[in-house]
Enzyme design. Structure first.
Site, mmCIF file in Angstrom:
data_model
loop_
_atom_site.group_PDB
_atom_site.id
_atom_site.type_symbol
_atom_site.label_atom_id
_atom_site.label_comp_id
_atom_site.label_asym_id
_atom_site.label_seq_id
_atom_site.Cartn_x
_atom_site.Cartn_y
_atom_site.Cartn_z
ATOM 1 N N PRO A 259 40.877 54.501 -43.769
ATOM 2 C CA PRO A 259 41.126 53.691 -42.572
ATOM 3 C C PRO A 259 40.550 52.276 -42.672
ATOM 4 C CG PRO A 259 39.385 55.292 -42.148
ATOM 5 C CD PRO A 259 39.980 55.650 -43.479
ATOM 6 N N LEU A 260 39.565 52.105 -43.561
ATOM 7 C CA LEU A 260 38.956 50.773 -43.710
ATOM 8 C C LEU A 260 39.416 50.097 -45.007
ATOM 9 C CD1 LEU A 260 35.326 51.717 -42.547
ATOM 10 C CD2 LEU A 260 37.143 50.617 -41.206
ATOM 11 N N ALA A 261 40.498 50.609 -45.585
ATOM 12 C CA ALA A 261 40.992 50.050 -46.856
ATOM 13 C C ALA A 261 39.831 49.917 -47.848
ATOM 14 C CB ALA A 261 41.708 48.728 -46.634
ATOM 15 N N SER A 262 39.101 51.022 -48.006
ATOM 16 C CA SER A 262 37.953 51.110 -48.949
ATOM 17 C C SER A 262 36.847 50.110 -48.604
ATOM 18 C CB SER A 262 38.396 50.897 -50.405
ATOM 19 O OG SER A 262 39.545 51.600 -50.734
ATOM 20 N N GLY A 263 36.735 49.750 -47.357
ATOM 21 C CA GLY A 263 35.663 48.831 -46.949
ATOM 22 C C GLY A 263 36.150 47.411 -46.745
ATOM 23 N N LEU B 194 38.464 46.314 -44.873
ATOM 24 C CA LEU B 194 38.686 46.038 -43.454
ATOM 25 C C LEU B 194 37.391 46.027 -42.627
ATOM 26 C CD1 LEU B 194 42.040 47.971 -42.838
ATOM 27 C CD2 LEU B 194 41.667 45.511 -42.544
ATOM 28 N N GLY C 234 35.370 43.650 -43.371
ATOM 29 C CA GLY C 234 35.150 42.203 -43.402
ATOM 30 C C GLY C 234 33.950 41.778 -44.209
ATOM 31 N N LYS C 235 33.243 42.753 -44.809
ATOM 32 C CA LYS C 235 32.003 42.379 -45.519
ATOM 33 C C LYS C 235 32.247 42.046 -46.992
ATOM 34 C CE LYS C 235 30.958 46.971 -47.093
ATOM 35 N NZ LYS C 235 30.187 48.175 -46.998
ATOM 36 N N TYR D 232 35.343 66.015 -55.274
ATOM 37 C CA TYR D 232 34.441 64.910 -54.914
ATOM 38 C C TYR D 232 33.048 65.227 -55.477
ATOM 39 C CZ TYR D 232 38.070 63.408 -51.561
ATOM 40 O OH TYR D 232 39.241 63.001 -50.959
#
Ligand code: NAP
Length: 327
Positions: free
Chosen positions: A202-206, A208, A210-211, A56
């Site tokens: 966990p947020l599907a790369s953001g 999820l 919703g933004k 990374y």
């Protein structure tokens, strides 16, 4: 913050932990100042487990965590990964010489004598059929360079194979509202063997949160731009492997299910925490505000059975046909 037992390590890990990929690289411009502020905010909110990797930002993420350790007194755990420095992913690359030199480099980056948890970083499937690789990891534990080891996998089948090795303490796997297959079989097996589960992306790369909209633009060096179709690495790592339009449509449906005043990102994280087999979710974050929002998911009341059923129904109708068999 609530804590859960991490495998058989005896450690209690924060159920919302921190994914440190974005603060290293491949997510557009991120300043070290914001990243460090995000890391401090995580500790302030009770996070005690950080996931990083040697690749990374070519060690930048690991070095930021070393800096955090110098600046704070709290005990926290750092899980890093090895294997992706190989110029080409081949099973033979997972040799004693290579793994040892990757570990030595991470020790320097993390400015420590011992790595809390080392994970094989999505190696080729064949590696899970090579006991000698896990023997090398056992030896690295014996020498004290590692406290524990685990794996980060792409596929459920790899996870099932990996946990047959008795000293694998953790499996990191994509698990989110858009990636539900791990819960079908793997979770029960991992629980039986007391293996910790780190739910990544966990947020599907953001998505999820919703933004993200059809008009969202991503920098050239953000994988949400350059890896949408798997050009650089497994396409499941970007937006959880869902095509953008399907993802956006499903997010609109999910928004209708979020309780009042609960941001979608928190709903997405809370959903993960409803699975007792999961030790922690490791959302990535680049700024303190995101960290604070994500941590709040730990304090939310459990989702109702009806909400869980509706989310599963949405997955079955919209997402399952396009992703379920692949990972
Ligand atoms: N092969 C592997 O082993 C592997 C692969 C992938 C990930 N991981 C690990 O898993 C961790 C998590 O996965 P990930 O970082 O890929 O994806 P993720 O956690 O699903 O998404 C993280 C991104 O979502 C956005 N975000 C975070 N919190 C938010 C909030 N509250 N509201 C709105 N947006 C928010 C941020 O990006 P923006 O602000 O730019 O939108 C953030 O970088 C990684 O950091 C890494 O540690 C491991």
């Amino acid at each position: 913050m609530k804590y859960r037992e991490l495998g058989r390590t005896g450690w209690q890990a924060s159920e919302i932990s921190f994914g440190a990929w974005a603060i290293g690289g491949s997510w557009g411009d991120v300043s070290d100042k914001d990243s460090l502020a995000a890391l401090h905010a995580a500790l302030d909110g009770g996070v005690n487990f950080f996931d990083t990797a040697d690749v990374y930002g070519d060690g930048r993420s690991e070095r930021l965590l070393a800096k955090l350790k110098k600046e704070r007194k709290e005990t926290f755990y750092v899980a890093t990964k090895a294997g992706r420095r190989l110029p080409k992913q081949t099973p033979e690359g997972y040799s004693r010489g290579n793994l040892t030199s990757f570990v030595e480099r991470s020790l320097r980056n993390l400015d420590t004598d011992t790595i809390d948890l080392l994970q094989l970083h999505c190696p080729p499937t064949e590696v899970y059929y090579m006991p000698e690789v896990f023997g090398i990891l056992d030896d690295l534990v014996k020498t004290g360079k590692l406290q524990h080891y685990g794996v980060s996998v792409e596929k459920v089948e790899e996870a099932l194979k990996a946990i047959e090795f008795p000293n694998v303490q953790t499996v990191q796997i994509i698990f989110n509202i858009f990636r539900q297959r791990p819960a079908d079989l793997f979770f029960a097996e991992a629980t039986k063997r007391k293996v910790g589960i780190l739910a990544r992306v966990p947020l599907a790369s953001g998505l999820l949160s919703g933004k993200i909209t059809r008009d969202s633009k991503f920098a050239k060096d953000d994988h949400r731009n350059f890896n949408r179709h798997g050009q650089a690495f497994d396409h499941g790592e970007t937006f959880s492997g869902i095509d953008f339009e399907t993802g956006l449509r499903a997010v609109e449906e999910l928004k209708k299910l979020a309780p009042k005043n609960v941001p979608l990102a928190q709903l997405a994280l809370r959903w993960i925490l409803e699975f007792p087999a999961v030790t922690c979710a490791i959302p990535g974050a680049k700024r303190p505000a995101q960290v604070v929002e994500n941590i709040a998911a730990s304090g939310l009341p459990p989702l109702s059975a009806a909400a869980m059923k509706k989310i599963r129904a949405l997955y079955d109708a919209e997402i399952r046909p396009v992703v379920h068999p692949y990972w």
